[in-house]
Design a protein around this motif. Structure first.
Motif, PDB file in Angstrom:
ATOM      1  N   THR A   1     -10.328  48.839   3.791  1.00 56.27           N
ATOM      2  CA  THR A   1      -9.834  47.922   2.749  1.00 56.27           C
ATOM      3  C   THR A   1     -10.826  47.887   1.604  1.00 56.27           C
ATOM      4  O   THR A   1     -12.024  47.632   1.808  1.00 56.27           O
ATOM      5  CB  THR A   1      -9.643  46.497   3.307  1.00 56.27           C
ATOM      6  OG1 THR A   1      -8.776  46.538   4.443  1.00 56.27           O
ATOM      7  CG2 THR A   1      -9.042  45.589   2.252  1.00 56.27           C
TER       8      THR A   1
ATOM      9  N   LEU B   1      -7.240  43.643  -1.223  1.00 51.87           N
ATOM     10  CA  LEU B   1      -7.450  42.269  -0.750  1.00 51.87           C
ATOM     11  C   LEU B   1      -6.327  41.327  -1.169  1.00 51.87           C
ATOM     12  O   LEU B   1      -5.945  40.432  -0.417  1.00 51.87           O
ATOM     13  CB  LEU B   1      -8.795  41.724  -1.252  1.00 51.87           C
ATOM     14  CG  LEU B   1     -10.050  42.216  -0.536  1.00 51.87           C
ATOM     15  CD1 LEU B   1     -11.275  41.549  -1.132  1.00 51.87           C
ATOM     16  CD2 LEU B   1      -9.974  41.950   0.964  1.00 51.87           C
ATOM     17  N   ALA B   2      -5.815  41.512  -2.344  1.00 57.23           N
ATOM     18  CA  ALA B   2      -4.753  40.622  -2.829  1.00 57.23           C
ATOM     19  C   ALA B   2      -3.439  40.936  -2.131  1.00 57.23           C
ATOM     20  O   ALA B   2      -3.227  42.048  -1.626  1.00 57.23           O
ATOM     21  CB  ALA B   2      -4.591  40.773  -4.339  1.00 57.23           C
ATOM     22  N   SER B   3      -2.551  39.958  -2.084  1.00 61.00           N
ATOM     23  CA  SER B   3      -1.196  40.143  -1.538  1.00 61.00           C
ATOM     24  C   SER B   3      -0.224  40.175  -2.710  1.00 61.00           C
ATOM     25  O   SER B   3       0.251  39.138  -3.186  1.00 61.00           O
ATOM     26  CB  SER B   3      -0.842  39.003  -0.582  1.00 61.00           C
ATOM     27  OG  SER B   3      -1.734  38.970   0.520  1.00 61.00           O
TER      28      SER B   3
ATOM     29  N   GLN C   1     -11.222  35.983  -4.441  1.00 61.42           N
ATOM     30  CA  GLN C   1     -11.022  36.387  -5.833  1.00 61.42           C
ATOM     31  C   GLN C   1     -10.750  35.175  -6.720  1.00 61.42           C
ATOM     32  O   GLN C   1     -11.319  35.054  -7.817  1.00 61.42           O
ATOM     33  CB  GLN C   1      -9.872  37.394  -5.923  1.00 61.42           C
ATOM     34  CG  GLN C   1     -10.167  38.728  -5.258  1.00 61.42           C
ATOM     35  CD  GLN C   1      -8.958  39.634  -5.226  1.00 61.42           C
ATOM     36  OE1 GLN C   1      -7.885  39.227  -4.782  1.00 61.42           O
ATOM     37  NE2 GLN C   1      -9.116  40.870  -5.677  1.00 61.42           N
TER      38      GLN C   1
ATOM     39  N   ASN D   1      -6.027  50.492   2.465  1.00 60.95           N
ATOM     40  CA  ASN D   1      -5.178  49.425   1.915  1.00 60.95           C
ATOM     41  C   ASN D   1      -3.736  49.542   2.407  1.00 60.95           C
ATOM     42  O   ASN D   1      -2.769  49.426   1.638  1.00 60.95           O
ATOM     43  CB  ASN D   1      -5.232  49.437   0.379  1.00 60.95           C
ATOM     44  CG  ASN D   1      -6.634  49.208  -0.141  1.00 60.95           C
ATOM     45  OD1 ASN D   1      -7.447  48.528   0.476  1.00 60.95           O
ATOM     46  ND2 ASN D   1      -6.943  49.795  -1.292  1.00 60.95           N
TER      47      ASN D   1
ATOM     48  N   CYS E   1     -15.826  41.890  -1.349  1.00 61.06           N
ATOM     49  CA  CYS E   1     -15.579  42.543  -0.056  1.00 61.06           C
ATOM     50  C   CYS E   1     -16.642  42.158   0.962  1.00 61.06           C
ATOM     51  O   CYS E   1     -16.335  41.897   2.135  1.00 61.06           O
ATOM     52  CB  CYS E   1     -15.542  44.056  -0.230  1.00 61.06           C
ATOM     53  SG  CYS E   1     -14.044  44.695  -1.011  1.00 61.06           S
TER      54      CYS E   1
ATOM     55  N   HIS F   1      -6.605  37.085  -3.444  1.00 61.50           N
ATOM     56  CA  HIS F   1      -7.316  36.645  -2.241  1.00 61.50           C
ATOM     57  C   HIS F   1      -8.076  35.365  -2.585  1.00 61.50           C
ATOM     58  O   HIS F   1      -8.530  35.198  -3.733  1.00 61.50           O
ATOM     59  CB  HIS F   1      -8.283  37.750  -1.799  1.00 61.50           C
ATOM     60  CG  HIS F   1      -8.957  37.503  -0.490  1.00 61.50           C
ATOM     61  ND1 HIS F   1     -10.063  36.677  -0.374  1.00 61.50           N
ATOM     62  CD2 HIS F   1      -8.692  37.965   0.757  1.00 61.50           C
ATOM     63  CE1 HIS F   1     -10.449  36.663   0.890  1.00 61.50           C
ATOM     64  NE2 HIS F   1      -9.641  37.426   1.602  1.00 61.50           N
TER      65      HIS F   1
ATOM     66  N   ALA G   1     -15.957  38.644   2.162  1.00 69.45           N
ATOM     67  CA  ALA G   1     -14.838  38.597   3.107  1.00 69.45           C
ATOM     68  C   ALA G   1     -15.301  38.976   4.511  1.00 69.45           C
ATOM     69  O   ALA G   1     -14.951  38.316   5.503  1.00 69.45           O
ATOM     70  CB  ALA G   1     -13.721  39.530   2.642  1.00 69.45           C
TER      71      ALA G   1
END
Length: 218
Positions: free
Chosen positions: A120, A125-127, A135, A56, A155, A132, A158
């Motif tokens: 990851t 995954l989120a910023s 999500q 990550n 995951c 994401h 993605a």
């Protein structure tokens, strides 16, 4: 008594005497093997390796038993418990993470194999506070119930969307030469078949992935 009966009797007697001798050795603690054989016994040492894992977007340097799976390192040493341990045999997909953008089962790979790889997990995954798209789609379409399989589902989805974008066919793909494979419900089900949901939320999982795929195309 015939000679044949005498031989049978002796054989049974020898068996009983041998059993008694074995029981005596066990109860008295007498050695069951020679000292020379004991000296030849091999002792297996634990081999450790210092490994830097990039997870990550953060580097973690760890001294690892070379037999430790990536799943156990993520959960028990780094506290990334979003990665779930389900079957521990690569059959349920709950431990799916992304390695260099490709989805793998973390329970089936050794951590020491992934130095210098980009790993990851669901936590990455989120910023920041922005989720994401997958999500958000799982929330909007109620793509989970108990939620145990959800990190692995997301995951895996993605990684799957990237595979489809690159034109990688599945068993459900009709046109193997298509540059952009349409993600029909059949395609999504086939490509996600390695991720199991014990709550059977599959219809909504398919809807969530389809919605995220549509948003990505837009």
């Amino acid at each position: 008594m015939s000679e044949q009966d005498d031989n049978a009797l002796l054989t049974r007697r020898a068996l009983l005497e041998g059993s008694a001798a074995s029981a005596l050795l066990l109860t008295t603690g007498m050695p069951l093997r020679s000292e020379a054989a004991a000296a030849d016994e091999v002792s297996f040492a634990v081999h450790t390796n210092v490994v830097t894992l990039r997870i990550n977007a953060h580097d973690s340097t760890l001294n690892l038993d070379s037999r430790t799976t990536l799943l156990d390192v993520l959960r028990h040493q780094l506290g990334l418990t979003g990665v779930k341990k389900g079957c521990d045999h690569g059959q349920c997909g709950a431990c799916t993470v992304l390695v260099n953008g490709r989805r793998i089962n973390a329970c089936l790979t050794l951590a020491v194999m992934h130095e210098n790889d980009e790993i990851t997990t669901i936590e990455g995954l989120a910023s920041g506070e922005r989720l994401h798209p997958l999500q958000s789609a799982f929330i909007a379409h109620d793509g989970f119930q108990c939620g145990y399989c959800t990190p692995g589902q997301i995951c895996s989805a993605a990684g799957m969307l990237e595979e489809a974008r690159r034109g990688w066919p599945s068993h459900a793909t009709h046109n193997l030469c298509a540059a952009n494979i349409p993600l029909t419900d059949e395609e999504i089900r086939e490509r996600m078949s390695g991720n199991l949901c014990r709550c059977a939320a599959y219809p909504n999982i398919v809807k969530a992935i389809a919605a995220a795929a549509h948003e990505a195309r837009q």
